[in-house]
Enzyme design. Structure first.
Site, PDB file in Angstrom:
ATOM      1  N   ARG A 236      -6.284   4.757  13.869  1.00 56.02           N
ATOM      2  CA  ARG A 236      -6.597   3.939  12.673  1.00 56.02           C
ATOM      3  C   ARG A 236      -6.787   4.850  11.450  1.00 56.02           C
ATOM      4  O   ARG A 236      -7.769   5.605  11.354  1.00 56.02           O
ATOM      5  CB  ARG A 236      -7.854   3.112  12.892  1.00 56.02           C
ATOM      6  CG  ARG A 236      -8.262   2.270  11.681  1.00 56.02           C
ATOM      7  CD  ARG A 236      -7.291   1.159  11.407  1.00 56.02           C
ATOM      8  NE  ARG A 236      -7.310   0.162  12.471  1.00 56.02           N
ATOM      9  CZ  ARG A 236      -6.456  -0.863  12.523  1.00 56.02           C
ATOM     10  NH1 ARG A 236      -5.513  -0.986  11.612  1.00 56.02           N
ATOM     11  NH2 ARG A 236      -6.516  -1.731  13.518  1.00 56.02           N
TER      12      ARG A 236
ATOM     13  N   ARG B 193       4.258   4.373  17.158  1.00 60.15           N
ATOM     14  CA  ARG B 193       2.909   4.884  16.841  1.00 60.15           C
ATOM     15  C   ARG B 193       2.012   4.979  18.073  1.00 60.15           C
ATOM     16  O   ARG B 193       0.911   5.526  17.980  1.00 60.15           O
ATOM     17  CB  ARG B 193       2.255   4.007  15.758  1.00 60.15           C
ATOM     18  CG  ARG B 193       2.003   2.570  16.190  1.00 60.15           C
ATOM     19  CD  ARG B 193       1.307   1.770  15.093  1.00 60.15           C
ATOM     20  NE  ARG B 193       0.924   0.451  15.579  1.00 60.15           N
ATOM     21  CZ  ARG B 193       0.093  -0.368  14.947  1.00 60.15           C
ATOM     22  NH1 ARG B 193      -0.423  -0.013  13.771  1.00 60.15           N
ATOM     23  NH2 ARG B 193      -0.219  -1.541  15.466  1.00 60.15           N
TER      24      ARG B 193
ATOM     25  N   HIS C  88       2.998   3.483   7.220  1.00 56.62           N
ATOM     26  CA  HIS C  88       1.897   2.553   6.942  1.00 56.62           C
ATOM     27  C   HIS C  88       0.662   3.318   6.422  1.00 56.62           C
ATOM     28  O   HIS C  88      -0.391   3.320   7.072  1.00 56.62           O
ATOM     29  CB  HIS C  88       1.587   1.840   8.266  1.00 56.62           C
ATOM     30  CG  HIS C  88       0.662   0.666   8.189  1.00 56.62           C
ATOM     31  ND1 HIS C  88      -0.631   0.724   7.735  1.00 56.62           N
ATOM     32  CD2 HIS C  88       0.863  -0.632   8.540  1.00 56.62           C
ATOM     33  CE1 HIS C  88      -1.183  -0.458   7.817  1.00 56.62           C
ATOM     34  NE2 HIS C  88      -0.324  -1.301   8.285  1.00 56.62           N
TER      35      HIS C  88
ATOM     36  N   ASP D  73      -2.753  -8.845   1.557  1.00 56.69           N
ATOM     37  CA  ASP D  73      -1.759  -8.472   2.580  1.00 56.69           C
ATOM     38  C   ASP D  73      -0.406  -8.975   2.081  1.00 56.69           C
ATOM     39  O   ASP D  73      -0.016 -10.109   2.341  1.00 56.69           O
ATOM     40  CB  ASP D  73      -2.116  -9.128   3.919  1.00 56.69           C
ATOM     41  CG  ASP D  73      -1.317  -8.517   5.068  1.00 56.69           C
ATOM     42  OD1 ASP D  73      -1.662  -8.793   6.241  1.00 56.69           O
ATOM     43  OD2 ASP D  73      -0.362  -7.768   4.793  1.00 56.69           O
TER      44      ASP D  73
ATOM     45  N   GLU E 201       2.536   0.957   1.659  1.00 54.92           N
ATOM     46  CA  GLU E 201       3.429   1.277   2.772  1.00 54.92           C
ATOM     47  C   GLU E 201       4.903   1.216   2.354  1.00 54.92           C
ATOM     48  O   GLU E 201       5.364   0.177   1.856  1.00 54.92           O
ATOM     49  CB  GLU E 201       3.172   0.288   3.914  1.00 54.92           C
ATOM     50  CG  GLU E 201       1.700   0.204   4.319  1.00 54.92           C
ATOM     51  CD  GLU E 201       1.360  -1.043   5.096  1.00 54.92           C
ATOM     52  OE1 GLU E 201       2.250  -1.558   5.819  1.00 54.92           O
ATOM     53  OE2 GLU E 201       0.215  -1.536   4.966  1.00 54.92           O
TER      54      GLU E 201
HETATM   55  O1  TA6 Z   1       0.611  -3.666   6.841  1.00 56.15           O
HETATM   56  C1  TA6 Z   1      -0.300  -4.731   6.801  1.00 56.15           C
HETATM   57  C2  TA6 Z   1      -0.482  -5.269   8.210  1.00 56.15           C
HETATM   58  O2  TA6 Z   1       0.717  -5.825   8.691  1.00 56.15           O
HETATM   59  C3  TA6 Z   1      -1.629  -6.269   8.197  1.00 56.15           C
HETATM   60  O3  TA6 Z   1      -1.168  -7.579   8.439  1.00 56.15           O
HETATM   61  C4  TA6 Z   1      -2.574  -5.754   9.289  1.00 56.15           C
HETATM   62  O4  TA6 Z   1      -2.239  -6.314  10.526  1.00 56.15           O
HETATM   63  C5  TA6 Z   1      -2.278  -4.253   9.231  1.00 56.15           C
HETATM   64  O5  TA6 Z   1      -0.862  -4.201   9.106  1.00 56.15           O
HETATM   65  C6  TA6 Z   1      -2.825  -3.430  10.372  1.00 56.15           C
HETATM   66  O6  TA6 Z   1      -2.163  -3.725  11.564  1.00 56.15           O
HETATM   67  P1  TA6 Z   1      -2.664  -2.969  12.913  1.00 56.15           P
HETATM   68  O7  TA6 Z   1      -1.743  -3.442  13.994  1.00 56.15           O
HETATM   69  O8  TA6 Z   1      -2.538  -1.485  12.650  1.00 56.15           O
HETATM   70  O9  TA6 Z   1      -4.117  -3.365  13.081  1.00 56.15           O
END
Ligand code: TA6
Length: 300
Positions: A72, A98, A168, A212, A271
């Site tokens: 994270r 990932r 991301h 988002d 991103e």
């Molecule tokens: O990039 C934004 C997103 O798609 C959000 O909808 C949220 O889900 C974020 O990614 C994080 O996703 P993750 O699977 O890393 O918790």
């Protein structure tokens, strides 16, 4: 394992290797311009710290370092699909790159004083169930006055395949209530919180609730202006016409076990993305490169 990495890929004064969190191997990069860290798990950049500024990437202090989970923070490599799998919800959110163990291919001290790492992921039995096409995926990380990330998707099979994905990136900011994000003015976006309703971005982006958004038809550079840290973070990209801006705000922060409840206050994701209509059909023998280039200026 670490000693083998050191012998094969170590560069005195530039590239070292350690067991990081979760006893996962990571590369430590240091040169005259910046320092950085890259875990082999997910080819995940977890730190970029220019010597003339503060750390640029946000990391959760309760991130879980497990082989079945994405780290994270930093720069998760989202591939070969963005978001949920298009038609199979048993497959992992944001693809499998990932949460895979990548192979280190090379480390180089470049003539301009920058340092480059190249990592690769190719179709092994664990990924073949998730991606039925032979592929080769390469991440190149170049650390210097900027952080330059290239994600190269190669079709090494005989059939065309479609790929999506994202770099991301989680950025470290002083106060979510006080930053502005320039570069997407006048662009349309899909609001993932409003059933993918299409809206128009009027003026610079400010954030005071969960955001988002998938901005489309944009290859623009974004600039985060941060009055608390007195700096601008420049986020340029290539090979992408969609940009995602995300902040989970309060409720979603509390909902994620690896994200501190107040973490939303000091992070924002911008991103470089290939999603929606901006996915790529790669013919046999061809490749696509998704690039993000991050730099900081303290001329606030
Ligand atoms: O990039 C934004 C997103 O798609 C959000 O909808 C949220 O889900 C974020 O990614 C994080 O996703 P993750 O699977 O890393 O918790």
């Amino acid at each position: 394992m670490i000693n083998e990495f050191k012998e094969t890929f170590g560069i005195d004064g530039h590239v070292g290797f350690h067991f990081g969190k979760g006893h996962m191997p990571k590369a430590i990069i240091e040169n005259e311009f910046a320092s950085a860290e890259v875990y082999l798990h997910g080819a995940h950049v977890t730190a970029f710290h220019p010597h003339n500024s503060s750390p640029v990437l946000w990391m959760s202090n309760i991130a879980e370092f497990r082989h079945d989970k994405a780290i994270r923070g930093g720069i998760p490599v989202v591939w070969p699909w963005f978001g949920p799998h298009p038609n199979d919800d048993t497959k992992p959110q944001h693809g499998f790159a990932r949460i895979s163990e990548w192979t280190l291919v090379s480390t180089t001290a470049l003539s301009n004083g920058f340092t480059q790492l190249r990592l690769q992921l190719s179709d092994i039995e664990t990924t073949q169930t998730l991606c039925p096409r032979p592929f080769e995926l390469e991440l190149s990380v170049t650390v210097g006055t900027q952080l330059h990330i290239d994600l190269v998707s190669r079709n090494i099979g005989t059939e065309p395949f479609i790929i999506g994905g994202a770099l991301h990136t989680y950025f470290s900011i002083g106060d979510i209530n006080r930053i502005t994000i320039e570069g997407l003015e006048g662009r349309e976006y899909l609001d993932q919180l409003q059933g993918h309703q299409t809206n128009l971005q009027k003026g610079t982006i400010t954030i005071s609730e969960e955001v988002d958004r998938i901005y489309f038809n944009t290859d623009d550079e974004c600039i985060i202006s941060d009055p608390v840290m007195k700096r601008h973070i420049h986020v340029a990209k290539m090979g992408s016409n969609t940009t995602v801006v995300w902040n989970p705000w309060i409720a979603k922060s509390q909902h994620m076990s690896d994200f501190p409840d107040d973490g939303f206050r000091t992070m924002v994701c911008i991103e470089a993305t290939n999603a929606v209509d901006d996915v790529y059909h790669i013919l046999p023998g061809e490749e696509h490169t998704l690039t993000q280039i991050i730099s900081v200026d303290d001329k606030y």
